[in-house]
Design a protein around this motif. Structure first.
Motif, PDB file in Angstrom:
ATOM      1  N   LEU A  15      33.445  28.168  29.418  1.00  0.00           N
ATOM      2  CA  LEU A  15      33.730  28.233  30.859  1.00  0.00           C
ATOM      3  C   LEU A  15      35.180  28.610  31.125  1.00  0.00           C
ATOM      4  O   LEU A  15      35.465  29.373  32.065  1.00  0.00           O
ATOM      5  N   ASN A  16      36.090  28.107  30.326  1.00  0.00           N
ATOM      6  CA  ASN A  16      37.502  28.481  30.477  1.00  0.00           C
ATOM      7  C   ASN A  16      37.707  29.967  30.207  1.00  0.00           C
ATOM      8  O   ASN A  16      38.495  30.626  30.893  1.00  0.00           O
ATOM      9  N   GLN A  17      36.990  30.494  29.220  1.00  0.00           N
ATOM     10  CA  GLN A  17      37.091  31.920  28.914  1.00  0.00           C
ATOM     11  C   GLN A  17      36.549  32.759  30.074  1.00  0.00           C
ATOM     12  O   GLN A  17      37.162  33.748  30.477  1.00  0.00           O
ATOM     13  N   ILE A  18      35.419  32.360  30.620  1.00  0.00           N
ATOM     14  CA  ILE A  18      34.843  33.076  31.765  1.00  0.00           C
ATOM     15  C   ILE A  18      35.803  33.017  32.954  1.00  0.00           C
ATOM     16  O   ILE A  18      36.015  34.019  33.644  1.00  0.00           O
ATOM     17  N   ASP A  19      36.390  31.854  33.197  1.00  0.00           N
ATOM     18  CA  ASP A  19      37.342  31.697  34.295  1.00  0.00           C
ATOM     19  C   ASP A  19      38.534  32.637  34.122  1.00  0.00           C
ATOM     20  O   ASP A  19      38.924  33.336  35.067  1.00  0.00           O
ATOM     21  N   GLN A  20      39.093  32.676  32.932  1.00  0.00           N
ATOM     22  CA  GLN A  20      40.251  33.534  32.667  1.00  0.00           C
ATOM     23  C   GLN A  20      39.898  35.009  32.843  1.00  0.00           C
ATOM     24  O   GLN A  20      40.629  35.758  33.492  1.00  0.00           O
ATOM     25  N   GLU A  21      38.775  35.415  32.283  1.00  0.00           N
ATOM     26  CA  GLU A  21      38.349  36.808  32.411  1.00  0.00           C
ATOM     27  C   GLU A  21      38.074  37.169  33.869  1.00  0.00           C
ATOM     28  O   GLU A  21      38.417  38.265  34.319  1.00  0.00           O
ATOM     29  N   GLN A  25      39.910  40.041  36.125  1.00  0.00           N
ATOM     30  CA  GLN A  25      39.148  41.093  36.795  1.00  0.00           C
ATOM     31  C   GLN A  25      39.471  41.143  38.287  1.00  0.00           C
ATOM     32  O   GLN A  25      39.617  42.231  38.857  1.00  0.00           O
ATOM     33  N   VAL A  26      39.566  39.974  38.915  1.00  0.00           N
ATOM     34  CA  VAL A  26      39.915  39.927  40.341  1.00  0.00           C
ATOM     35  C   VAL A  26      41.288  40.546  40.556  1.00  0.00           C
ATOM     36  O   VAL A  26      41.483  41.365  41.460  1.00  0.00           O
ATOM     37  N   GLU A  27      42.241  40.193  39.722  1.00  0.00           N
ATOM     38  CA  GLU A  27      43.599  40.734  39.854  1.00  0.00           C
ATOM     39  C   GLU A  27      43.606  42.255  39.690  1.00  0.00           C
ATOM     40  O   GLU A  27      44.235  42.969  40.468  1.00  0.00           O
ATOM     41  N   VAL A  66      33.313  40.247  41.500  1.00  0.00           N
ATOM     42  CA  VAL A  66      33.339  39.604  40.183  1.00  0.00           C
ATOM     43  C   VAL A  66      32.268  38.529  40.095  1.00  0.00           C
ATOM     44  O   VAL A  66      31.561  38.430  39.084  1.00  0.00           O
ATOM     45  N   LEU A  67      32.112  37.735  41.132  1.00  0.00           N
ATOM     46  CA  LEU A  67      31.075  36.698  41.120  1.00  0.00           C
ATOM     47  C   LEU A  67      29.682  37.304  40.982  1.00  0.00           C
ATOM     48  O   LEU A  67      28.852  36.794  40.219  1.00  0.00           O
ATOM     49  N   ARG A  68      29.432  38.367  41.701  1.00  0.00           N
ATOM     50  CA  ARG A  68      28.112  39.025  41.590  1.00  0.00           C
ATOM     51  C   ARG A  68      27.889  39.530  40.182  1.00  0.00           C
ATOM     52  O   ARG A  68      26.783  39.438  39.640  1.00  0.00           O
ATOM     53  N   GLU A  69      28.922  40.096  39.573  1.00  0.00           N
ATOM     54  CA  GLU A  69      28.799  40.596  38.206  1.00  0.00           C
ATOM     55  C   GLU A  69      28.489  39.456  37.235  1.00  0.00           C
ATOM     56  O   GLU A  69      27.632  39.574  36.372  1.00  0.00           O
ATOM     57  N   ILE A  70      29.152  38.328  37.402  1.00  0.00           N
ATOM     58  CA  ILE A  70      28.948  37.190  36.512  1.00  0.00           C
ATOM     59  C   ILE A  70      27.571  36.572  36.727  1.00  0.00           C
ATOM     60  O   ILE A  70      26.866  36.264  35.767  1.00  0.00           O
ATOM     61  N   LEU A  71      27.182  36.401  37.969  1.00  0.00           N
ATOM     62  CA  LEU A  71      25.935  35.703  38.261  1.00  0.00           C
ATOM     63  C   LEU A  71      24.692  36.534  37.990  1.00  0.00           C
ATOM     64  O   LEU A  71      23.638  35.979  37.692  1.00  0.00           O
ATOM     65  N   TYR A  72      24.787  37.848  38.085  1.00  0.00           N
ATOM     66  CA  TYR A  72      23.598  38.676  37.999  1.00  0.00           C
ATOM     67  C   TYR A  72      23.494  39.451  36.708  1.00  0.00           C
ATOM     68  O   TYR A  72      22.604  40.271  36.553  1.00  0.00           O
TER      69      TYR A  72
END
Length: 73
Positions: A15-21, A25-27, A66-72
């Protein structure tokens, strides 16, 4: 108990890795969108309200992408 700790540790690490990535991506997306939309420091000085509105919209859009990419995926 040890196996639960290992699973918890691995999940936390993942989860920490996903958060960092995701933050990276957002930045990156925000930088691209700022450039594409011409949101500059000059605009920030000339019309701070417009600059804040545009930056808030850009951030929200980048986060949603980014959220859509992660969730879908």
């Amino acid at each position: 108990k040890i196996s639960i700790f290992v699973v918890d540790w691995k999940l936390t690490e993942h989860l920490n890795q996903i958060d960092q990535e995701s933050r990276e991506q957002v930045e990156m997306l925000m930088k691209q969108m700022v450039e594409k939309q011409g949101v500059t420091e000059e605009l920030k000085v000339q019309n701070q309200t417009k600059w804040v509105r545009l930056m808030n919209n850009i951030k929200a859009s980048a986060e949603e992408m980014v959220l859509r990419e992660i969730l879908y995926i």
